[in-house]
Design an enzyme around this catalytic site. Structure first.
Site, PDB file in Angstrom:
ATOM      1  N   GLY A  45      50.010  37.454 -12.651  1.00 19.14           N
ATOM      2  CA  GLY A  45      48.823  38.003 -11.815  1.00 19.14           C
ATOM      3  C   GLY A  45      47.899  38.860 -12.233  1.00 19.14           C
ATOM      4  N   GLN A  50      41.173  45.099 -12.448  1.00 21.78           N
ATOM      5  CA  GLN A  50      42.105  45.486 -13.667  1.00 21.78           C
ATOM      6  C   GLN A  50      41.563  45.187 -15.098  1.00 21.78           C
ATOM      7  OE1 GLN A  50      45.706  43.202 -11.733  1.00 21.78           O
ATOM      8  NE2 GLN A  50      46.578  44.968 -13.290  1.00 21.78           N
ATOM      9  N   CYS A  95      53.060  45.653 -13.292  1.00 15.69           N
ATOM     10  CA  CYS A  95      51.863  45.431 -13.383  1.00 15.69           C
ATOM     11  C   CYS A  95      51.198  45.627 -14.698  1.00 15.69           C
ATOM     12  CB  CYS A  95      51.391  46.591 -12.430  1.00 15.69           C
ATOM     13  SG  CYS A  95      49.537  46.479 -12.463  1.00 15.69           S
ATOM     14  N   LEU A  96      50.149  45.027 -15.160  1.00 17.54           N
ATOM     15  CA  LEU A  96      49.576  44.924 -16.424  1.00 17.54           C
ATOM     16  C   LEU A  96      48.785  46.234 -16.541  1.00 17.54           C
ATOM     17  CD1 LEU A  96      48.443  41.429 -16.927  1.00 17.54           C
ATOM     18  CD2 LEU A  96      50.476  42.504 -18.206  1.00 17.54           C
ATOM     19  N   HIS A 137      50.979  42.266  -3.910  1.00 21.60           N
ATOM     20  CA  HIS A 137      50.772  43.176  -5.045  1.00 21.60           C
ATOM     21  C   HIS A 137      49.310  43.148  -5.359  1.00 21.60           C
ATOM     22  CE1 HIS A 137      51.795  45.089  -8.999  1.00 21.60           C
ATOM     23  NE2 HIS A 137      50.610  44.467  -9.348  1.00 21.60           N
ATOM     24  N   GLU A 138      48.722  42.004  -5.653  1.00 24.27           N
ATOM     25  CA  GLU A 138      47.345  41.633  -6.005  1.00 24.27           C
ATOM     26  C   GLU A 138      46.221  42.142  -5.089  1.00 24.27           C
ATOM     27  OE1 GLU A 138      47.044  41.366  -9.117  1.00 24.27           O
ATOM     28  OE2 GLU A 138      49.058  40.722  -9.588  1.00 24.27           O
ATOM     29  N   HIS A 141      45.468  45.567  -5.135  1.00 24.20           N
ATOM     30  CA  HIS A 141      44.701  46.016  -6.073  1.00 24.20           C
ATOM     31  C   HIS A 141      43.106  45.990  -5.416  1.00 24.20           C
ATOM     32  CE1 HIS A 141      46.867  46.718  -9.744  1.00 24.20           C
ATOM     33  NE2 HIS A 141      47.358  45.646  -9.689  1.00 24.20           N
TER      34      HIS A 141
HETATM   35  C1  Y12 Z   1      55.953  39.964  -8.691  1.00 24.58           C
HETATM   36  C2  Y12 Z   1      55.674  41.120  -9.044  1.00 24.58           C
HETATM   37  C3  Y12 Z   1      54.702  41.775  -9.561  1.00 24.58           C
HETATM   38  C4  Y12 Z   1      53.559  40.755  -9.647  1.00 24.58           C
HETATM   39  C5  Y12 Z   1      52.150  41.372 -10.294  1.00 24.58           C
HETATM   40  C6  Y12 Z   1      51.772  40.872 -11.547  1.00 24.58           C
HETATM   41  N1  Y12 Z   1      52.346  41.616 -12.617  1.00 24.58           N
HETATM   42  C7  Y12 Z   1      52.349  41.434 -13.706  1.00 24.58           C
HETATM   43  O1  Y12 Z   1      51.897  39.975 -14.269  1.00 24.58           O
HETATM   44  C8  Y12 Z   1      53.053  42.090 -14.742  1.00 24.58           C
HETATM   45  C9  Y12 Z   1      53.025  41.610 -15.960  1.00 24.58           C
HETATM   46  C10 Y12 Z   1      53.582  42.672 -17.230  1.00 24.58           C
HETATM   47  C11 Y12 Z   1      53.808  42.062 -18.385  1.00 24.58           C
HETATM   48  C12 Y12 Z   1      54.358  42.789 -19.597  1.00 24.58           C
HETATM   49  O2  Y12 Z   1      54.396  42.565 -20.977  1.00 24.58           O
HETATM   50  C13 Y12 Z   1      55.396  41.756 -21.115  1.00 24.58           C
HETATM   51  O3  Y12 Z   1      56.362  41.640 -20.254  1.00 24.58           O
HETATM   52  C14 Y12 Z   1      55.480  41.158 -22.675  1.00 24.58           C
HETATM   53  C15 Y12 Z   1      54.738  44.323 -19.230  1.00 24.58           C
HETATM   54  O4  Y12 Z   1      55.193  45.092 -20.304  1.00 24.58           O
HETATM   55  C16 Y12 Z   1      54.559  45.625 -20.916  1.00 24.58           C
HETATM   56  O5  Y12 Z   1      53.129  45.685 -20.835  1.00 24.58           O
HETATM   57  C17 Y12 Z   1      55.371  46.471 -21.880  1.00 24.58           C
HETATM   58  C18 Y12 Z   1      54.465  44.814 -17.996  1.00 24.58           C
HETATM   59  C19 Y12 Z   1      53.967  43.875 -16.931  1.00 24.58           C
HETATM   60  C20 Y12 Z   1      53.571  39.557  -9.418  1.00 24.58           C
HETATM   61  C21 Y12 Z   1      54.907  38.917  -8.926  1.00 24.58           C
HETATM   62 CO    CO Z   2      49.081  45.067 -10.576  1.00 26.40          CO
END
Ligand code: Y12
Ligand code: CO
Length: 170
Positions: A45, A50, A95-96, A137-138, A141
């Protein structure tokens, strides 16, 4: 085009995003860039702020049963508003904009959301699972809120201390 992800505690993450008024090619390019940026960083997401754009735009892409992300499964939400909510649940969120930190956050279990698609057509969607969490969550933001602000006082203090330490070192 891949855009740069704004990382906590950048002040732009605190902005309340503005409503989209024109459903034009600029919006479509933003949505396409957000998708590329999200997938490249293994996200599910992303909100426009962001990538530094303060407009009420978000995307969500839940991987399928084979853990594959398909562009056609992307939910694009413009000017989303929660019109019904109920219950409570906890989920381990990431969260990214806060890479490498995950923690449990309390959210509504069920939400019904009204939004426009990229062409300005309005829709409603309801969910009580992963999508409900992701939408909340989004949408936070869009109002300048990052999930770490929902942590308990103690957890937030610890997060801030660890985050400062980590980012001073790098
Ligand atoms: C449930 C909970 C939160 C959301 C919001 C969207 N969140 C994300 O997309 C988070 C992504 C994310 C990805 C990462 O990278 C990897 O896993 C390779 C990360 O780790 C690092 O950057 C080190 C952290 C977050 C939607 C639904
Ligand atoms: Co986020």
């Amino acid at each position: 085009m891949i855009r740069e992800i704004v990382v906590y505690p950048d002040k732009r993450l605190k902005l309340v995003s503005r409503e989209v008024e024109e459903f034009n090619s600029v919006l479509h390019e933003l949505l396409d860039d957000m998708y590329e940026t999200m997938v490249q960083s293994s996200g599910v997401g992303l909100a426009a702020i962001q990538v530094g754009v303060d407009q009420r735009v978000l995307i969500i892409n839940e991987p399928d049963e084979n853990d594959t992300q398909r562009k056609e499964n992307t939910l694009e939400m413009i000017n989303p508003v929660i019109i019904e909510r109920s219950g409570a649940t906890k989920y381990q969120e990431g969260c990214l904009s806060v890479p490498g930190y995950y923690d449990e956050v309390e959210r509504y279990k069920y939400v019904k959301v009204e939004y426009s698609d990229r062409h300005g057509q309005s829709h409603t969607i309801e969910d009580d699972g992963f999508l409900a969490i992701a939408m909340q969550h989004e949408m936070d933001h869009l109002d300048g809120k990052v999930f770490v602000e929902k942590l308990s006082f103690t957890k937030r203090k610890r997060f801030e201390k660890d985050w400062k330490k980590r980012h001073k070192a790098s």
